[in-house]
Design a protein around this motif. Structure first.
Motif, PDB file in Angstrom:
ATOM      1  N   PRO A 154      28.615  42.703  56.953  1.00  0.00           N
ATOM      2  CA  PRO A 154      29.321  41.554  57.511  1.00  0.00           C
ATOM      3  C   PRO A 154      29.873  40.655  56.411  1.00  0.00           C
ATOM      4  O   PRO A 154      29.301  40.550  55.337  1.00  0.00           O
ATOM      5  CB  PRO A 154      28.246  40.838  58.326  1.00  0.00           C
ATOM      6  N   ILE A 167      20.613  44.456  69.460  1.00  0.00           N
ATOM      7  CA  ILE A 167      21.943  44.013  69.029  1.00  0.00           C
ATOM      8  C   ILE A 167      21.840  43.343  67.661  1.00  0.00           C
ATOM      9  O   ILE A 167      20.768  42.901  67.242  1.00  0.00           O
ATOM     10  CB  ILE A 167      22.614  43.021  70.013  1.00  0.00           C
ATOM     11  N   PRO A 208      23.037  40.135  66.557  1.00  0.00           N
ATOM     12  CA  PRO A 208      23.654  38.944  67.184  1.00  0.00           C
ATOM     13  C   PRO A 208      24.734  38.304  66.329  1.00  0.00           C
ATOM     14  O   PRO A 208      25.720  37.781  66.868  1.00  0.00           O
ATOM     15  CB  PRO A 208      22.463  38.005  67.411  1.00  0.00           C
ATOM     16  N   GLN A 209      24.583  38.376  65.005  1.00  0.00           N
ATOM     17  CA  GLN A 209      25.605  37.723  64.171  1.00  0.00           C
ATOM     18  C   GLN A 209      26.940  38.453  64.242  1.00  0.00           C
ATOM     19  O   GLN A 209      27.993  37.825  64.153  1.00  0.00           O
ATOM     20  CB  GLN A 209      25.120  37.620  62.730  1.00  0.00           C
ATOM     21  N   ALA A 210      26.896  39.776  64.405  1.00  0.00           N
ATOM     22  CA  ALA A 210      28.159  40.524  64.529  1.00  0.00           C
ATOM     23  C   ALA A 210      28.854  40.150  65.831  1.00  0.00           C
ATOM     24  O   ALA A 210      30.075  39.924  65.855  1.00  0.00           O
ATOM     25  CB  ALA A 210      27.883  42.026  64.479  1.00  0.00           C
ATOM     26  N   MET A 211      28.082  40.073  66.910  1.00  0.00           N
ATOM     27  CA  MET A 211      28.683  39.696  68.196  1.00  0.00           C
ATOM     28  C   MET A 211      29.212  38.274  68.148  1.00  0.00           C
ATOM     29  O   MET A 211      30.292  37.979  68.678  1.00  0.00           O
ATOM     30  CB  MET A 211      27.670  39.862  69.323  1.00  0.00           C
ATOM     31  N   THR A 212      28.473  37.388  67.509  1.00  0.00           N
ATOM     32  CA  THR A 212      28.918  35.998  67.397  1.00  0.00           C
ATOM     33  C   THR A 212      30.189  35.904  66.564  1.00  0.00           C
ATOM     34  O   THR A 212      31.075  35.091  66.841  1.00  0.00           O
ATOM     35  CB  THR A 212      27.797  35.139  66.790  1.00  0.00           C
ATOM     36  N   GLN A 213      30.285  36.755  65.533  1.00  0.00           N
ATOM     37  CA  GLN A 213      31.496  36.772  64.707  1.00  0.00           C
ATOM     38  C   GLN A 213      32.726  37.117  65.560  1.00  0.00           C
ATOM     39  O   GLN A 213      33.759  36.442  65.484  1.00  0.00           O
ATOM     40  CB  GLN A 213      31.337  37.811  63.586  1.00  0.00           C
ATOM     41  N   SER A 216      32.939  36.904  68.851  1.00  0.00           N
ATOM     42  CA  SER A 216      33.109  35.847  69.854  1.00  0.00           C
ATOM     43  C   SER A 216      33.876  34.668  69.274  1.00  0.00           C
ATOM     44  O   SER A 216      34.816  34.143  69.889  1.00  0.00           O
ATOM     45  CB  SER A 216      31.732  35.404  70.357  1.00  0.00           C
ATOM     46  N   ALA A 217      33.490  34.259  68.065  1.00  0.00           N
ATOM     47  CA  ALA A 217      34.149  33.116  67.421  1.00  0.00           C
ATOM     48  C   ALA A 217      35.609  33.432  67.112  1.00  0.00           C
ATOM     49  O   ALA A 217      36.488  32.571  67.206  1.00  0.00           O
ATOM     50  CB  ALA A 217      33.404  32.744  66.138  1.00  0.00           C
ATOM     51  N   LEU A 218      35.873  34.679  66.759  1.00  0.00           N
ATOM     52  CA  LEU A 218      37.239  35.094  66.425  1.00  0.00           C
ATOM     53  C   LEU A 218      38.176  34.925  67.619  1.00  0.00           C
ATOM     54  O   LEU A 218      39.347  34.567  67.471  1.00  0.00           O
ATOM     55  CB  LEU A 218      37.220  36.564  65.992  1.00  0.00           C
ATOM     56  N   LEU A 219      37.659  35.201  68.822  1.00  0.00           N
ATOM     57  CA  LEU A 219      38.504  35.169  70.023  1.00  0.00           C
ATOM     58  C   LEU A 219      38.510  33.815  70.717  1.00  0.00           C
ATOM     59  O   LEU A 219      39.251  33.612  71.681  1.00  0.00           O
ATOM     60  CB  LEU A 219      38.035  36.246  71.014  1.00  0.00           C
ATOM     61  N   ALA A 220      37.694  32.896  70.247  1.00  0.00           N
ATOM     62  CA  ALA A 220      37.582  31.596  70.902  1.00  0.00           C
ATOM     63  C   ALA A 220      38.909  30.840  70.822  1.00  0.00           C
ATOM     64  O   ALA A 220      39.586  30.852  69.797  1.00  0.00           O
ATOM     65  CB  ALA A 220      36.471  30.785  70.256  1.00  0.00           C
TER      66      ALA A 220
END
Lengths: 115, 115
Positions: free
Chosen positions: B6, B93, B95-100, B102-106
């Protein structure tokens, strides 16, 4: 304008597992993002209010028809809308679709990965 | 455990367009999500702390080797981690990859699409 009909689906993956139907509805949106050129195209559209297709083709080392193909995939996935005015097509993101995917991947209590 | 390293990449797409390098790094993660079986697998893993592969195969109408293939794609994309204990593999999971992602598409100021 898009073929995609947004639904109220779904709570974050970390809260509730997807039904097969919801997964079938959402996967094409992620698939559309799963190409580097499309992801960059979407980011160029998302980072401004509206982009003329005439300004997008110059930013890539691929042909105009290839850009048009990728834009169509983004549009059919419901991630962007297009409006034709005179000679050109103008693209905008569909913010609610992006927010839907963002919310789906959100995990409470974490921050984005750092190096 | 994953091949994925990451990075601190990237601000939301709605704030700043991606570089070609960042798009090349992120697209495989979205591509991994772009399949209904993988998306459901990820949601089953994400919605609990840890899942034994032995409990995942029963939830799908596809073969064990197909499930294993999809889990490998999720792992190689950096979205899940695996730990082998005795006979079985256990998935969690990242979680930091999913959060990354998620934040990208916010997109600021929007709420998820409703029907």
């Amino acid at each position: 304008m898009s073929k995609f009909a947004p639904s109220a689906c779904c709570p974050p993956l970390s809260v509730q597992a997807l039904t097969p139907e919801a997964a079938g509805q959402l996967a094409p949106m992620f698939k559309a993002l799963g190409d580097p050129v499309r992801l960059r195209l979407l980011s160029l559209i998302a980072s401004t209010d509206e982009v003329c297709v005439c300004d997008l083709t110059d930013a890539f080392d691929v042909s105009g028809p290839t850009i048009s193909h990728h834009l169509r995939v983004l549009r059919e996935a419901g991630l962007v809308d297009v409006e034709r005015r005179a000679t050109w097509a103008y693209y905008r993101i569909r913010p609610q679709a992006m927010t839907q995917l963002s919310a789906l991947l959100a995990v409470a209590g974490t921050v984005p990965a750092t190096a």
